[in-house]
Design a protein around this motif. Sequence first.
Motif, mmCIF file in Angstrom:
data_model
loop_
_atom_site.group_PDB
_atom_site.id
_atom_site.type_symbol
_atom_site.label_atom_id
_atom_site.label_comp_id
_atom_site.label_asym_id
_atom_site.label_seq_id
_atom_site.Cartn_x
_atom_site.Cartn_y
_atom_site.Cartn_z
ATOM 1 N N ILE A 1 0.880 -1.323 -0.036
ATOM 2 C CA ILE A 1 -0.138 -0.177 0.082
ATOM 3 C C ILE A 1 0.721 1.243 -0.078
ATOM 4 O O ILE A 1 0.715 2.285 -0.534
ATOM 5 C CB ILE A 1 -0.652 -0.265 1.367
ATOM 6 C CG1 ILE A 1 -1.949 -1.235 1.109
ATOM 7 C CG2 ILE A 1 -1.612 1.280 1.345
ATOM 8 C CD1 ILE A 1 -2.603 -1.513 2.273
ATOM 9 N N ALA A 2 1.808 1.237 0.867
ATOM 10 C CA ALA A 2 2.742 2.538 0.963
ATOM 11 C C ALA A 2 3.668 2.616 -0.422
ATOM 12 O O ALA A 2 3.514 3.758 -0.732
ATOM 13 C CB ALA A 2 3.803 2.225 1.995
ATOM 14 N N ALA A 3 3.875 1.472 -1.157
ATOM 15 C CA ALA A 3 4.590 1.658 -2.351
ATOM 16 C C ALA A 3 3.630 2.205 -3.425
ATOM 17 O O ALA A 3 3.769 2.932 -4.305
ATOM 18 C CB ALA A 3 5.065 0.312 -2.887
ATOM 19 N N TYR A 4 2.417 1.714 -3.432
ATOM 20 C CA TYR A 4 1.444 2.271 -4.238
ATOM 21 C C TYR A 4 0.884 3.519 -4.279
ATOM 22 O O TYR A 4 0.974 4.357 -5.210
ATOM 23 C CB TYR A 4 0.366 1.151 -4.418
ATOM 24 C CG TYR A 4 -0.872 1.635 -5.342
ATOM 25 C CD1 TYR A 4 -0.752 1.106 -6.644
ATOM 26 C CD2 TYR A 4 -2.061 1.995 -4.952
ATOM 27 C CE1 TYR A 4 -1.920 1.409 -7.458
ATOM 28 C CE2 TYR A 4 -3.024 2.446 -5.856
ATOM 29 C CZ TYR A 4 -2.619 2.241 -7.341
ATOM 30 O OH TYR A 4 -3.859 2.324 -8.007
ATOM 31 N N THR A 5 0.832 4.002 -2.968
ATOM 32 C CA THR A 5 0.188 5.259 -2.731
ATOM 33 C C THR A 5 1.310 6.323 -2.460
ATOM 34 O O THR A 5 1.183 7.474 -2.460
ATOM 35 C CB THR A 5 -0.735 5.204 -1.581
ATOM 36 O OG1 THR A 5 -0.025 5.085 -0.250
ATOM 37 C CG2 THR A 5 -1.954 4.128 -1.829
ATOM 38 N N GLY A 6 2.458 5.825 -2.113
ATOM 39 C CA GLY A 6 3.512 6.927 -1.613
ATOM 40 C C GLY A 6 3.366 7.491 -0.236
ATOM 41 O O GLY A 6 4.140 8.266 0.192
ATOM 42 N N LEU A 7 2.397 6.819 0.464
ATOM 43 C CA LEU A 7 2.069 7.244 1.974
ATOM 44 C C LEU A 7 2.750 6.460 2.681
ATOM 45 O O LEU A 7 2.687 4.929 2.805
ATOM 46 C CB LEU A 7 0.556 7.448 2.049
ATOM 47 C CG LEU A 7 -0.094 8.287 1.057
ATOM 48 C CD1 LEU A 7 -1.804 8.030 1.342
ATOM 49 C CD2 LEU A 7 0.200 9.894 1.534
ATOM 50 N N PRO A 8 3.515 6.809 3.818
ATOM 51 C CA PRO A 8 3.830 6.148 5.032
ATOM 52 C C PRO A 8 2.783 5.437 5.667
ATOM 53 O O PRO A 8 1.965 6.170 6.095
ATOM 54 C CB PRO A 8 4.686 6.951 5.763
ATOM 55 C CG PRO A 8 4.432 8.305 5.487
ATOM 56 C CD PRO A 8 3.559 8.198 4.158
ATOM 57 N N LEU A 9 2.834 4.173 6.040
ATOM 58 C CA LEU A 9 1.880 3.563 6.858
ATOM 59 C C LEU A 9 2.435 3.259 8.089
ATOM 60 O O LEU A 9 3.473 2.895 8.431
ATOM 61 C CB LEU A 9 1.304 2.495 6.261
ATOM 62 C CG LEU A 9 0.548 2.755 4.763
ATOM 63 C CD1 LEU A 9 -0.153 1.165 4.454
ATOM 64 C CD2 LEU A 9 -0.788 3.394 5.265
#
Length: 153
Positions: free
Chosen positions: A145-153
Amino acid sequence: MEKLNRESGRMPHRFKYRGDDMKLEMDLLRDLLLYIEEKATRVHSDLEDIQIDGWPGEEVAYHVVQAEADGLIKATITEIPGDDDPALLFIEYSVHRLTMRGHDFLGNIKEPSNWEAVKDGTKKVGAITVDAAVGIAQAYIKAKIAAYTGLPL
C-alpha cells in the motif's frame, strides 16, 4: 445421543487423529479459510465434513480445530478421547463462519502472489506459525500500500 445438524439433517461426521501426529500445514489452512468464505453463506452456517482436494478428512478436522483455537473461525468442536487410547481423539465439528481476524488474514493472503510472499517470509525467518504468517501478511500488505500510494503507513 448425537444431535442432527439442523441444515443437513445428518449426524455429524467423526474424525480421529492423534494430535502429536499432526503438523500445521499453512497451505491447508489457507484452503480451509477460502472454503469457509465461499460456503458459509449464512450468519450461522453449519459446515461439516469439509472436503478439500488433496487433504484427508483427519487433517482438515485438525486444521478446523487449530483455526478455531487461533480465532480465525467460529466453530462448534467436540473432542472425544478414545476409550482404549487417550492420545487418540475423535473430533466432531461444525464450522459456522470466519471471524474478523479470519477475514483480515484471508484478505491479505487471498491473492496467490501475496500468499507466496508470506510463505517465503515465514520460511526465511524460520517461524511457521499462524501469528507469524498473520504478522508477515499485514506487513507485506502495508508495504504494498505504501509503495502504491507513496504514503507512509
